[in-house]
Motif scaffolding. Structure first.
Motif, PDB file in Angstrom:
ATOM      1  N   THR A  32      13.716  34.077  28.653  1.00  0.00           N
ATOM      2  CA  THR A  32      13.670  32.558  29.003  1.00  0.00           C
ATOM      3  C   THR A  32      14.754  32.189  30.072  1.00  0.00           C
ATOM      4  N   GLU A  33      14.375  31.033  30.796  1.00  0.00           N
ATOM      5  CA  GLU A  33      15.425  30.303  31.426  1.00  0.00           C
ATOM      6  C   GLU A  33      15.469  28.829  31.330  1.00  0.00           C
ATOM      7  N   ASN A  34      16.471  28.280  30.961  1.00  0.00           N
ATOM      8  CA  ASN A  34      16.654  26.757  30.763  1.00  0.00           C
ATOM      9  C   ASN A  34      16.719  26.106  31.847  1.00  0.00           C
ATOM     10  N   SER A  35      16.591  24.863  31.903  1.00  0.00           N
ATOM     11  CA  SER A  35      16.691  23.914  33.103  1.00  0.00           C
ATOM     12  C   SER A  35      18.162  23.536  32.888  1.00  0.00           C
ATOM     13  N   VAL A  36      18.853  23.507  34.107  1.00  0.00           N
ATOM     14  CA  VAL A  36      20.206  23.043  34.269  1.00  0.00           C
ATOM     15  C   VAL A  36      20.063  21.740  34.941  1.00  0.00           C
ATOM     16  N   ASN A  37      20.759  20.468  34.326  1.00  0.00           N
ATOM     17  CA  ASN A  37      20.812  19.111  34.705  1.00  0.00           C
ATOM     18  C   ASN A  37      19.392  18.847  34.974  1.00  0.00           C
ATOM     19  N   GLY A  38      18.317  19.349  34.118  1.00  0.00           N
ATOM     20  CA  GLY A  38      17.146  18.615  34.524  1.00  0.00           C
ATOM     21  C   GLY A  38      16.537  19.360  35.541  1.00  0.00           C
ATOM     22  N   GLN A  39      17.074  20.597  36.286  1.00  0.00           N
ATOM     23  CA  GLN A  39      16.230  21.176  37.245  1.00  0.00           C
ATOM     24  C   GLN A  39      16.014  22.439  36.957  1.00  0.00           C
ATOM     25  N   LEU A  40      14.976  23.155  37.289  1.00  0.00           N
ATOM     26  CA  LEU A  40      14.401  24.404  37.193  1.00  0.00           C
ATOM     27  C   LEU A  40      13.622  25.150  38.116  1.00  0.00           C
ATOM     28  N   PRO A  41      13.812  26.357  38.572  1.00  0.00           N
ATOM     29  CA  PRO A  41      12.937  26.989  39.549  1.00  0.00           C
ATOM     30  C   PRO A  41      11.882  27.496  38.901  1.00  0.00           C
ATOM     31  N   PHE A  42      10.493  27.297  39.410  1.00  0.00           N
ATOM     32  CA  PHE A  42       9.499  28.168  38.883  1.00  0.00           C
ATOM     33  C   PHE A  42       8.623  28.622  40.062  1.00  0.00           C
ATOM     34  N   PRO A 100       3.042  20.001  24.943  1.00  0.00           N
ATOM     35  CA  PRO A 100       2.302  19.084  25.963  1.00  0.00           C
ATOM     36  C   PRO A 100       2.326  19.704  27.580  1.00  0.00           C
ATOM     37  N   ILE A 101       3.264  20.573  27.785  1.00  0.00           N
ATOM     38  CA  ILE A 101       2.994  20.896  29.376  1.00  0.00           C
ATOM     39  C   ILE A 101       3.246  22.443  28.871  1.00  0.00           C
ATOM     40  N   TYR A 102       2.059  23.149  29.263  1.00  0.00           N
ATOM     41  CA  TYR A 102       2.073  24.617  29.378  1.00  0.00           C
ATOM     42  C   TYR A 102       1.404  25.422  30.574  1.00  0.00           C
ATOM     43  N   THR A 103       1.993  25.864  31.479  1.00  0.00           N
ATOM     44  CA  THR A 103       1.342  26.295  32.464  1.00  0.00           C
ATOM     45  C   THR A 103       1.727  27.746  32.872  1.00  0.00           C
ATOM     46  N   ARG A 104       0.900  28.660  33.414  1.00  0.00           N
ATOM     47  CA  ARG A 104       1.082  29.799  33.830  1.00  0.00           C
ATOM     48  C   ARG A 104       0.530  30.389  34.906  1.00  0.00           C
ATOM     49  N   TYR A 105       1.559  31.216  35.588  1.00  0.00           N
ATOM     50  CA  TYR A 105       0.859  32.007  36.809  1.00  0.00           C
ATOM     51  C   TYR A 105       1.098  33.428  36.470  1.00  0.00           C
ATOM     52  N   VAL A 106       0.177  34.335  36.262  1.00  0.00           N
ATOM     53  CA  VAL A 106       0.230  35.701  35.618  1.00  0.00           C
ATOM     54  C   VAL A 106       0.855  35.720  34.608  1.00  0.00           C
ATOM     55  N   VAL A 110       7.141  25.706  30.603  1.00  0.00           N
ATOM     56  CA  VAL A 110       6.657  25.014  29.390  1.00  0.00           C
ATOM     57  C   VAL A 110       7.705  24.067  29.082  1.00  0.00           C
ATOM     58  N   LEU A 111       7.035  22.768  28.518  1.00  0.00           N
ATOM     59  CA  LEU A 111       8.053  21.712  28.301  1.00  0.00           C
ATOM     60  C   LEU A 111       7.919  21.763  26.502  1.00  0.00           C
ATOM     61  N   VAL A 112       9.316  21.688  26.051  1.00  0.00           N
ATOM     62  CA  VAL A 112       9.535  21.933  24.673  1.00  0.00           C
ATOM     63  C   VAL A 112      10.643  20.605  24.164  1.00  0.00           C
ATOM     64  N   ARG A 113      10.512  20.614  22.912  1.00  0.00           N
ATOM     65  CA  ARG A 113      11.557  19.210  22.375  1.00  0.00           C
ATOM     66  C   ARG A 113      13.067  19.640  22.390  1.00  0.00           C
ATOM     67  N   ASP A 114      13.105  21.034  21.872  1.00  0.00           N
ATOM     68  CA  ASP A 114      14.382  21.681  21.729  1.00  0.00           C
ATOM     69  C   ASP A 114      14.522  23.204  21.912  1.00  0.00           C
ATOM     70  N   GLU A 145      -2.991  34.005  24.620  1.00  0.00           N
ATOM     71  CA  GLU A 145      -2.736  32.544  24.558  1.00  0.00           C
ATOM     72  C   GLU A 145      -3.676  32.083  23.476  1.00  0.00           C
ATOM     73  N   ARG A 146      -4.914  32.428  23.583  1.00  0.00           N
ATOM     74  CA  ARG A 146      -5.731  31.957  22.562  1.00  0.00           C
ATOM     75  C   ARG A 146      -5.543  32.032  21.283  1.00  0.00           C
ATOM     76  N   LYS A 147      -4.879  33.291  20.883  1.00  0.00           N
ATOM     77  CA  LYS A 147      -4.581  33.721  19.551  1.00  0.00           C
ATOM     78  C   LYS A 147      -3.502  33.030  19.134  1.00  0.00           C
ATOM     79  N   VAL A 148      -2.490  32.884  20.198  1.00  0.00           N
ATOM     80  CA  VAL A 148      -1.049  32.112  19.615  1.00  0.00           C
ATOM     81  C   VAL A 148      -1.272  30.666  19.334  1.00  0.00           C
ATOM     82  N   PHE A 149      -1.978  29.857  20.227  1.00  0.00           N
ATOM     83  CA  PHE A 149      -2.364  28.620  19.927  1.00  0.00           C
ATOM     84  C   PHE A 149      -3.438  28.131  19.096  1.00  0.00           C
ATOM     85  N   SER A 150      -4.101  28.920  18.327  1.00  0.00           N
ATOM     86  CA  SER A 150      -5.053  28.780  17.311  1.00  0.00           C
ATOM     87  C   SER A 150      -4.427  28.459  16.009  1.00  0.00           C
TER      88      SER A 150
END
Length: 231
Positions: free
Chosen positions: A65-75, A29-35, A40-44, A18-23
């Motif tokens: 990747t798994e996209n949200s369905v009707n604005g809902q997504l399990p994490f 605006p939202i990027y969280t990770r568990y292991v 992640v929240l993206v524009r498109d 992540e350090r290398k990618v986001f450099s």
């Protein structure tokens, strides 16, 4: 079986990626990770695919990747609802979950039975974003536990205990900053309660605080005054 350090190594590796990618790439605006699970929240969809491609190129791993369905997504075990102007969360249970847990009629120490209910109730309280979702989850887990041999009374007693702690206001007369935790080594046996009672009685009889104004921080034992001189 994997190494107990596996999670530590995975976090370390992903942190370097992540350090290398986001450099060189804009961080969402939202990027969280568990292991290795990322929310992640993206524009498109294009931004999501670009981020996925970059992560794969830097790490050498394959990402799905798994996209949200009707604005809902399990994490993980959290169900996230972003269909309105804010995020709402609740407990997520897979459709394939058969609803099985430790059977209430199992021959095991009572603390194992209680901890099974505790885990369900704690998750219902910690994962929810509003009380409507909490009550719905408490109804669901009550049915799950009853189906697995627990009594309604047993489940409701644990739920009420957790709710009482959740609503309990801070008590002004409780002394803080003077608590001493005493650790002891014991063996797993059905007689563990007798050992714990013996230790409490020893504390009550022989342990004295340096400040006589301090009060006991847990309920007194039978036969001991309420304002016991130990903490």
């Amino acid at each position: 079986m994997g190494s107990p350090l596996g999670v530590l190594f995975a976090n370390f590796f992903m942190g370097m990626v992540e350090r290398k990618v986001f450099s060189t790439t804009r961080k969402p605006p939202i990027y969280t990770r568990y292991v290795d699970d990322i929310f992640v929240l993206v524009r498109d969809q294009r931004e999501l695919e670009d981020l996925k491609t970059t992560l794969q190129r830097v790490s050498g791993l394959n990402f799905t990747t798994e996209n949200s369905v009707n604005g809902q997504l399990p994490f993980l075990d959290v169900k996230i609802d972003a269909s309105s102007q804010s995020f709402k969360t609740g407990v997520y249970s897979k459709p394939s979950n058969p609803g099985l847990c430790l059977n209430g009629n199992s021959e095991c120490p009572s603390r194992y039975r209680k901890s099974t209910i505790d885990d369900y109730v704690r998750r219902a309280l910690s994962h929810r974003s509003d009380w409507n979702r909490t009550h719905a989850e408490l109804d669901r887990i009550t049915q799950v536990l009853v189906n697995n041999g627990f009594s309604n009374k047993e489940v409701q007693n644990v739920i009420n205990t957790h709710l009482d702690r959740w609503y309990r206001p801070p008590t002004d007369n409780i002394q803080t900053g003077h608590k001493i935790t005493i650790f002891y080594k014991n063996i797993m046996s059905s007689n563990y309660r007798a050992d714990e009672d013996a230790i409490r009685k020893i504390n009550g009889k022989y342990v004295r605080p340096s400040n006589s104004a301090l009060k006991v921080l847990h309920p007194p034992l039978p036969g001991y005054p309420r304002d016991s001189e130990f903490t």
